[in-house]
Every structure is written in structure tokens, then in C-alpha cells.
Design a protein around this motif. Structure first.
Motif, mmCIF file in Angstrom:
data_model
loop_
_atom_site.group_PDB
_atom_site.id
_atom_site.type_symbol
_atom_site.label_atom_id
_atom_site.label_comp_id
_atom_site.label_asym_id
_atom_site.label_seq_id
_atom_site.Cartn_x
_atom_site.Cartn_y
_atom_site.Cartn_z
ATOM 1 N N ILE A 39 0.812 -1.208 0.000
ATOM 2 C CA ILE A 39 0.000 0.000 0.000
ATOM 3 C C ILE A 39 0.851 1.267 0.000
ATOM 4 O O ILE A 39 0.323 2.359 0.048
ATOM 5 C CB ILE A 39 -0.980 0.043 1.198
ATOM 6 C CG1 ILE A 39 -0.206 0.229 2.515
ATOM 7 C CG2 ILE A 39 -1.846 -1.171 1.258
ATOM 8 C CD1 ILE A 39 -1.116 0.563 3.678
ATOM 9 N N HIS A 46 -3.225 4.812 5.519
ATOM 10 C CA HIS A 46 -4.525 4.166 5.588
ATOM 11 C C HIS A 46 -4.521 3.052 6.630
ATOM 12 O O HIS A 46 -3.655 2.195 6.630
ATOM 13 C CB HIS A 46 -4.933 3.576 4.238
ATOM 14 C CG HIS A 46 -6.291 2.932 4.275
ATOM 15 N ND1 HIS A 46 -7.447 3.662 4.258
ATOM 16 C CD2 HIS A 46 -6.654 1.639 4.374
ATOM 17 C CE1 HIS A 46 -8.485 2.847 4.325
ATOM 18 N NE2 HIS A 46 -8.027 1.603 4.402
ATOM 19 N N ILE A 48 -6.587 -0.122 8.023
ATOM 20 C CA ILE A 48 -7.652 -1.036 7.637
ATOM 21 C C ILE A 48 -7.993 -1.932 8.815
ATOM 22 O O ILE A 48 -7.117 -2.453 9.499
ATOM 23 C CB ILE A 48 -7.255 -1.892 6.417
ATOM 24 C CG1 ILE A 48 -8.399 -2.835 6.033
ATOM 25 C CG2 ILE A 48 -5.993 -2.668 6.661
ATOM 26 C CD1 ILE A 48 -8.171 -3.569 4.742
ATOM 27 N N THR A 69 -6.289 -7.202 1.696
ATOM 28 C CA THR A 69 -5.978 -6.857 0.312
ATOM 29 C C THR A 69 -6.139 -8.143 -0.492
ATOM 30 O O THR A 69 -5.742 -9.222 -0.047
ATOM 31 C CB THR A 69 -4.542 -6.338 0.167
ATOM 32 O OG1 THR A 69 -3.633 -7.309 0.688
ATOM 33 C CG2 THR A 69 -4.355 -5.026 0.913
ATOM 34 N N LEU A 92 -8.225 -3.132 -1.524
ATOM 35 C CA LEU A 92 -8.019 -3.178 -0.087
ATOM 36 C C LEU A 92 -9.352 -2.819 0.552
ATOM 37 O O LEU A 92 -9.920 -1.773 0.271
ATOM 38 C CB LEU A 92 -6.932 -2.184 0.309
ATOM 39 C CG LEU A 92 -6.456 -2.117 1.756
ATOM 40 C CD1 LEU A 92 -5.043 -1.549 1.813
ATOM 41 C CD2 LEU A 92 -7.379 -1.251 2.604
ATOM 42 N N ASP A 94 -11.879 -2.790 4.122
ATOM 43 C CA ASP A 94 -12.019 -2.855 5.576
ATOM 44 C C ASP A 94 -12.885 -4.040 5.993
ATOM 45 O O ASP A 94 -13.757 -4.491 5.241
ATOM 46 C CB ASP A 94 -12.691 -1.589 6.102
ATOM 47 C CG ASP A 94 -11.752 -0.402 6.158
ATOM 48 O OD1 ASP A 94 -10.551 -0.609 6.380
ATOM 49 O OD2 ASP A 94 -12.220 0.740 5.980
ATOM 50 N N ILE A 311 -8.854 1.361 -2.651
ATOM 51 C CA ILE A 311 -9.198 1.265 -1.243
ATOM 52 C C ILE A 311 -10.708 1.370 -1.069
ATOM 53 O O ILE A 311 -11.321 2.358 -1.460
ATOM 54 C CB ILE A 311 -8.494 2.370 -0.432
ATOM 55 C CG1 ILE A 311 -6.968 2.240 -0.572
ATOM 56 C CG2 ILE A 311 -8.906 2.303 1.029
ATOM 57 C CD1 ILE A 311 -6.202 3.327 0.147
ATOM 58 N N ASN A 312 -11.301 0.321 -0.502
ATOM 59 C CA ASN A 312 -12.751 0.269 -0.298
ATOM 60 C C ASN A 312 -13.527 0.756 -1.527
ATOM 61 O O ASN A 312 -14.336 1.700 -1.449
ATOM 62 C CB ASN A 312 -13.141 1.119 0.921
ATOM 63 C CG ASN A 312 -12.643 0.514 2.223
ATOM 64 O OD1 ASN A 312 -12.657 -0.690 2.413
ATOM 65 N ND2 ASN A 312 -12.188 1.367 3.135
#
Length: 377
Positions: A39, A46, A48, A69, A92, A94, A311-312
Motif C-alpha cells: 500500500i 490508511h 484497515i 488486500t 483493499l 475494511d 481502497i474500499n
């Protein structure tokens, strides 16, 4: 609220006529974990959530899905993967909570009893709204057709079937809805633990609002289905020979004959098949499940060109279906009891399909998720 009716429904209808988020809460005192792998080029800061935060109990009927991820989309070894599933994207996501099963008839009935909600399939069809989704000049169907109803499955009587002609197995049925999923004479009595179906996107959102939940993104759904096992075609691995033991699908010549090797011809009660490693049931087969993402056939190709970890991700910014440009479709995942290896094999993890937001179908339901911030008080 109006029933806008689906493009698929209209197509079948015309064939018939011719032939006769809320404010984010503060995340205090929660144990989180930083995912450090791969990342650096995205966002080194970030955080997570991987493990379930300390002090946050699992809501009843839900399980924890660990953040991670992973590669979203078709694996290279999947010979049945379609173009709209690839190339796989680095994402990636959460951690979050997810319903262990699809929302059942019992659960949806409790929602309706508490709110008085009327589903799309139970409302009359507004032709003025419908005209906005169909080609100019489309004739207005007879008023008797514009009654509340939904699409139901029917076996084909002909052994020769054009698999591009949905009208050979879908039928617009007046009086079909979540309480009468196969038509007005059908019932859900005694089937309280079956997944609720004939649910349009708006219906699923209404339930989510009542339950303080939301629909999963496509990335979340796929992460949950994989349950920590990445690089496989199915959520149980790569062995398709165990399909009848793992999922409710169509076995035989679709849509003519179903051998019922898995024990069911149509829907099955939830928890009829083994859960995946996270304790989630029916992440393959039984009924399709709504996600919150727009369906865009070019999404994977367009996002792959950005050469970054997402990311998300929340899917495409706008819908696009090449053969149905007027419809606004959402991604549905998981496949259903109608999925066959001779047709779509949509019980594969990466399989996806677009469904018009106003479509109510016999093989489509949903399950909900809850983010950590939704549960912090």
C-alpha cells in the motif's frame, strides 16, 4: 412511490403482446490493524480494520468478515470467466459484519409488519415512468397488463432453446410478489426460513434503512465469499465435482430439465449447504444478491488502467450495459438455483450480472452488511 417495471419485464411483455450514508461516528477505543503490504504507493496512512474491534459485539445473525488486500475479479485459471469480470483488480477492503444468510421470508415479514412497506412488485405500474426506460414509440401495453406483478421462472417445453431469448423461461406474472413468489396461487407459508425473493433494489434499501444496515459493495461481497481463500474459482476451491454438495444450482439441460442432484429444483431453505470459512451460507447459488455497485460492463478494464490499489472501492461511477443502455442496473452476485454450467456458471466467486433496479425476480434476494462505524454508539 411508483413501480417503474424492468426492461427485461417489458421485453417479455412485448413478446407476449406480439404473440397474442449517514454521518460517520468517532472510532474510539477500537483495536485496529494496519495492512502494510503493497500500500506504499497508495496511502501509507490508511488504517484497515482486519480483526473484529475489541468491545464491539457481533450483531445477531451476522458474522465478522476480516479486512484484507486481495484480487477482485476472475482468476487466471477460470476458463468460464467473462470479459466483464477481468482483469482482476487489486483492492483493499475494511472488515465489516455480514448476514450469515440471505434475508429470509420471516425477517422481511417482520420488516413489513413494523413499517407497512409495500414492495415494487405489489404496486401498480406507471406507464409515464415506464416510457422513460423504453425506446421512443413503444406502444402502451393494455391496462390489464399494467397491474402489479413480477417475473417468474418457467421451464421451457421445447428441447431446442435460444439462450439469448429470456422470454423462453421468464414469464411476467400478475400477482407475483414476495408473498407469492411463483405467482398468485403460491405462498411462503411454511417457508419462513427460505430467502425472500421478488425484491427490487428499492425494497432492499428500505429493509436496510429499517434494520440499520446497508447493502454490500461488490468488493465486500467478493471478499466475504472468498473467506480468506484467494486465487480459487469457487468459494470452496477449484473442484467443480462437489458442486451439488456445496450449492443450489441448476443441474441438467437448462432450462428444460433439472436433475435435482443437489436436492432442490427451485429455492432452498437457508443453511441447506455448508457455510464458507467465515460462516456465511449460500454465497454460491440459491438466489442472486443485490450489491450497492452500479453495473458497468467496462468497470474492470477501466479501473485496471489506473495501475493502483483501490481502497474500499464502491464500483463504477455510472451504469453501462451495452445491450440495454436505457436501464440503470446494479451488480448482483452469487448466482442462483437457475445457474447452470451449460449457461452461465454464475456460482463462481467472480461472476457478476447487472439487474435493473426496478426488477423483481423469483431468483433474486439480498443480504445486508454493517460497517464498524454504523454500530458505534
Amino acid at each position: 412511490m411508483k413501480n417503474r417495471f424492468s426492461i427485461l419485464g417489458l421485453g417479455i411483455l412485448l413478446v407476449t403482446l406480439i404473440n397474442c450514508k449517514s454521518e460517520t461516528k468517532e472510532k474510539k477505543n477500537l483495536e485496529t490493524h494496519t495492512v502494510k503490504e503493497n500500500i506504499t504507493s497508495v496511502d501509507e496512512k490508511h488504517i484497515i480494520i482486519v480483526n473484529q474491534p475489541n468491545g464491539l459485539n457481533t450483531p445477531e445473525g451476522m458474522v465478522w468478515v476480516s479486512g484484507a488486500t486481495f484480487k477482485q475479479g476472475a482468476v487466471v485459471s477460470d476458463e468460464m470467466a467473462m470479459d466483464h469480470e477481468k482483469p482482476a483488480l487489486s483492492v483493499l477492503v475494511d472488515g465489516f459484519f455480514m448476514d450469515a444468510t440471505e434475508v429470509t421470508n420471516k425477517q422481511f415479514a417482520e420488516f413489513v409488519k413494523a413499517t407497512g412497506y409495500i414492495t415494487i412488485a405489489e404496486r401498480g405500474i406507471d406507464w409515464e415512468e415506464l416510457k422513460k426506460q423504453v425506446p421512443p414509440g413503444t406502444p402502451k401495453p393494455h391496462d390489464s397488463i399494467l397491474q402489479p406483478g413480477a417475473l417468474t421462472f418457467k421451464k421451457s417445453k421445447s428441447p431446442v432453446v435460444d439462450l439469448y431469448d429470456f422470454s423462453q423461461w421468464w414469464n411476467w406474472t400478475i400477482g407475483a410478489n414476495w408473498q407469492h413468489p411463483n405467482g398468485p396461487k403460491s405462498t411462503i407459508k411454511g417457508k419462513e426460513n427460505y430467502p425472500v425473493v421478488q425484491i427490487a433494489y428499492e425494497d432492499a434499501l428500505a429493509y436496510c434503512e429499517w434494520a440499520n444496515r446497508r447493502l454490500p459493495t461488490e468488493a465486500e461481497w467478493e471478499l466475504a465469499s472468498r473467506a480468506g481463500s484467494y486465487g480459487t474459482i469457487y468459494n470452496w476451491g477449484n473442484d467443480v465435482s462437489v458442486l451439488s454438495e456445496m450449492a443450489n444450482t441448476w443441474e441438467g439441460d437448462f432450462p428444460v430439465n433439472n436433475s435435482k442432484d443437489d436436492g432442490f429444483e427451485l429455492r432452498a431453505p437457508v443453511k441447506s449447504y455448508p457455510a464458507n470459512a467465515y460462516g456465511l451460507y449460500d454465497m454460491a447459488g440459491n438466489v442472486w444478491e443485490w450489491t450497492s455497485d452500479w453495473y458497468n460492463a467496462n468497470y474492470y478494464k477501466e479501473m485496471n488502467g489506473q495501475n493502483t490499489v483501490l481502497i474500499n472501492p464502491m464500483g463504477a461511477n455510472s451504469p453501462f450495459t451495452p445491450n440495454n443502455p436505457l436501464a440503470k442496473e446494479k451488480v448482483i452476485k452469487g448466482g442462483s438455483f437457475l445457474c447452470s454450467d451449460s449457461y452461465c456458471a454464475s456460482y463462481r466467486v467472480s461472476s457478476r450480472m447487472g439487474s435493473s433496479m426496478d426488477s423483481s425476480l423469483e431468483h433474486t434476494g439480498f443480504r445486508t452488511v454493517a460497517s464498524v462505524d454504523m454500530l458505534i454508539k
